[in-house]
Design an enzyme around this catalytic site. Sequence first.
Site, PDB file in Angstrom:
ATOM      1  N   THR A   1      14.980  49.157  31.017  1.00  0.00           N
ATOM      2  CA  THR A   1      14.243  49.624  32.199  1.00  0.00           C
ATOM      3  C   THR A   1      14.885  49.006  33.436  1.00  0.00           C
ATOM      4  OG1 THR A   1      12.199  49.701  30.914  1.00  0.00           O
ATOM      5  CG2 THR A   1      12.001  49.787  33.310  1.00  0.00           C
TER       6      THR A   1
ATOM      7  N   LYS B   1      10.297  56.173  34.243  1.00  0.00           N
ATOM      8  CA  LYS B   1       9.838  54.961  33.537  1.00  0.00           C
ATOM      9  C   LYS B   1       9.104  54.016  34.502  1.00  0.00           C
ATOM     10  CE  LYS B   1       9.454  51.641  30.561  1.00  0.00           C
ATOM     11  NZ  LYS B   1       8.242  51.675  29.733  1.00  0.00           N
TER      12      LYS B   1
ATOM     13  N   LYS C   1       8.795  42.779  36.804  1.00  0.00           N
ATOM     14  CA  LYS C   1      10.050  43.417  37.259  1.00  0.00           C
ATOM     15  C   LYS C   1       9.835  44.924  37.477  1.00  0.00           C
ATOM     16  CE  LYS C   1      12.486  44.691  33.904  1.00  0.00           C
ATOM     17  NZ  LYS C   1      12.641  45.822  32.996  1.00  0.00           N
TER      18      LYS C   1
HETATM   19  N1  LIG Z   1       8.936  44.866  25.146  1.00  0.00           N
HETATM   20  C1  LIG Z   1       8.438  46.045  25.461  1.00  0.00           C
HETATM   21  O1  LIG Z   1       7.300  46.376  25.123  1.00  0.00           O
HETATM   22  C2  LIG Z   1       9.253  47.036  26.231  1.00  0.00           C
HETATM   23  C3  LIG Z   1      10.336  46.680  26.982  1.00  0.00           C
HETATM   24  N2  LIG Z   1      11.025  47.633  27.681  1.00  0.00           N
HETATM   25  C4  LIG Z   1      12.194  47.271  28.456  1.00  0.00           C
HETATM   26  O2  LIG Z   1      13.248  47.102  27.518  1.00  0.00           O
HETATM   27  C5  LIG Z   1      14.127  46.063  27.962  1.00  0.00           C
HETATM   28  C6  LIG Z   1      14.204  44.978  26.896  1.00  0.00           C
HETATM   29  O3  LIG Z   1      12.911  44.472  26.705  1.00  0.00           O
HETATM   30  P1  LIG Z   1      12.574  43.374  25.589  1.00  0.00           P
HETATM   31  O4  LIG Z   1      13.359  43.638  24.367  1.00  0.00           O
HETATM   32  O5  LIG Z   1      11.108  43.310  25.526  1.00  0.00           O
HETATM   33  O6  LIG Z   1      13.129  42.074  26.319  1.00  0.00           O
HETATM   34  P2  LIG Z   1      13.560  40.666  25.728  1.00  0.00           P
HETATM   35  O7  LIG Z   1      13.341  39.703  26.824  1.00  0.00           O
HETATM   36  O8  LIG Z   1      12.910  40.421  24.415  1.00  0.00           O
HETATM   37  O9  LIG Z   1      15.138  40.856  25.476  1.00  0.00           O
HETATM   38  C7  LIG Z   1      16.026  40.930  26.551  1.00  0.00           C
HETATM   39  C8  LIG Z   1      17.434  41.125  26.043  1.00  0.00           C
HETATM   40  O10 LIG Z   1      18.330  41.118  27.175  1.00  0.00           O
HETATM   41  C9  LIG Z   1      19.331  40.138  26.949  1.00  0.00           C
HETATM   42  N3  LIG Z   1      19.811  39.582  28.212  1.00  0.00           N
HETATM   43  C10 LIG Z   1      19.077  39.052  29.219  1.00  0.00           C
HETATM   44  N4  LIG Z   1      19.875  38.667  30.245  1.00  0.00           N
HETATM   45  C11 LIG Z   1      21.141  38.939  29.856  1.00  0.00           C
HETATM   46  C12 LIG Z   1      22.403  38.782  30.481  1.00  0.00           C
HETATM   47  N5  LIG Z   1      22.530  38.270  31.720  1.00  0.00           N
HETATM   48  N6  LIG Z   1      23.502  39.181  29.804  1.00  0.00           N
HETATM   49  C13 LIG Z   1      23.387  39.707  28.561  1.00  0.00           C
HETATM   50  N7  LIG Z   1      22.229  39.882  27.912  1.00  0.00           N
HETATM   51  C14 LIG Z   1      21.109  39.513  28.569  1.00  0.00           C
HETATM   52  C15 LIG Z   1      18.664  39.095  26.074  1.00  0.00           C
HETATM   53  O11 LIG Z   1      19.642  38.285  25.467  1.00  0.00           O
HETATM   54  P3  LIG Z   1      19.256  36.801  24.918  1.00  0.00           P
HETATM   55  O12 LIG Z   1      18.664  37.033  23.569  1.00  0.00           O
HETATM   56  O13 LIG Z   1      20.555  36.086  24.896  1.00  0.00           O
HETATM   57  O14 LIG Z   1      18.278  36.214  25.895  1.00  0.00           O
HETATM   58  C16 LIG Z   1      17.922  40.006  25.110  1.00  0.00           C
HETATM   59  O15 LIG Z   1      18.787  40.543  24.159  1.00  0.00           O
HETATM   60  C17 LIG Z   1      13.575  45.591  29.310  1.00  0.00           C
HETATM   61  O16 LIG Z   1      14.220  46.294  30.327  1.00  0.00           O
HETATM   62  C18 LIG Z   1      12.109  45.976  29.239  1.00  0.00           C
HETATM   63  O17 LIG Z   1      11.546  46.157  30.514  1.00  0.00           O
HETATM   64  C19 LIG Z   1      10.697  48.956  27.632  1.00  0.00           C
HETATM   65  C20 LIG Z   1       9.643  49.368  26.884  1.00  0.00           C
HETATM   66  C21 LIG Z   1       8.808  48.443  26.150  1.00  0.00           C
HETATM   67  O1  LIG Z   2       7.542  49.090  29.090  1.00  0.00           O
HETATM   68  C1  LIG Z   2       6.624  48.826  28.353  1.00  0.00           C
HETATM   69  C2  LIG Z   2       5.928  49.810  27.548  1.00  0.00           C
HETATM   70  O2  LIG Z   2       4.983  49.428  26.817  1.00  0.00           O
HETATM   71  O3  LIG Z   2       6.294  50.995  27.623  1.00  0.00           O
END
Ligand SMILES: NC(=O)C1=CN([C@@H]2O[C@H](COP(=O)(O)OP(=O)(O)OC[C@H]3O[C@@H](n4cnc5c(N)ncnc54)[C@H](OP(=O)(O)O)[C@@H]3O)[C@@H](O)[C@H]2O)C=CC1
Ligand SMILES: O=CC(=O)O
Length: 293
Positions: free
Chosen positions: A95, A170, A238
Amino acid sequence: MEVGFLGLGIMGKAMATNLLRHGYRVTVWNRTTAKCQDLVALGATVGETPAAIVARCRYTIAMLSDPSAALSVVFDKDGVLEQIGDGKGYIDMSTVDAATSSKISEAVKLKGGAFVEAPVSGSKKPAEDGQLVILAAGDKKLYDEMVPAFDVLGKKSFFLGEIGNGAKMKLVVNMIMGSMMNSLSEGLCLADKSGLSPQTLLDVLDLGAIANPMFKLKGPAMLQGSYSPAFPLKHQQKDMRLALALGDENAVSMPVSAAANEAFKKARSLGLGDLDFSAVYEVVKGAGGSGQA
Ligand SMILES: NC(=O)C1=CN([C@@H]2O[C@H](COP(=O)(O)OP(=O)(O)OC[C@H]3O[C@@H](n4cnc5c(N)ncnc54)[C@H](OP(=O)(O)O)[C@@H]3O)[C@@H](O)[C@H]2O)C=CC1
Ligand SMILES: O=CC(=O)O
């Protein structure tokens, strides 16, 4: 079909797992390498860098935390851009805002590659169950090629046209969700402070016109003070921030969302950013408990 996968956080891990379970060969990369191990146990291969993944795979999916992570994985040393080119597709499901997506799209296209943005609606459980809603835009040919994979990851895919439309859709959805979570929190607080049972409020809500899966799933856990992260609060904040910026660009007044954003910011400042976004209830409870009637 071989797919690369960058980012194994809450969502990426569940999504990559689904692809493996459906017979895809998956090569994974995560900034924190240890998080690759669970996927290796399920049959994934590990790539050393984003560039190495793109060199190996025709299609590479990313699921990263925010615009800065999405840009870093593409533009930094050993990034996607070093190996993207003719015949390769990059699909960013993180996102982010439309400007971030456009920047990535333009760079990938300049190198001869194809790009689709495909953020998702649905949290950890829908990701585990392959029940996400996919909001795609960009290169239609690449989108069509990805539909079989999207069908594994989600229950429905929308193709929304030009780059930026997926990101915007989104953000609008999550802006509404963040405001609803604040409203639920205030309602639970008001019920409690005015002598009603918050659990009975949840029961009443669930039978009426504003019943929804989020209230049903999160409400009981909130009453227990249980905020195990499915959707981390820092990501919801965010999304509010990016949605409010979209409102600025389009001169749309959004006082409800702005107030909700303040509550999420406050929650972050209290160290609740890594908890589930429903932990904003703690901020609302704190405000309600200030005794200033
Ligand atoms: N969780 C949810 O319910 C939902 C989330 N989303 C969106 O999906 C995306 C991922 O969410 P989610 O999985 O929950 O987040 P997490 O915080 O669990 O995971 C984030 C990921 O991004 C990586 N990351 C962060 N910073 C960097 C960087 N500078 N360089 C490389 N890798 C990086 C992390 O790596 P590391 O492991 O090394 O920290 C990790 O793999 C977000 O944009 C979120 O808004 C969308 C729908 C639902
Ligand atoms: O981005 C979060 C979700 O639940 O969708």
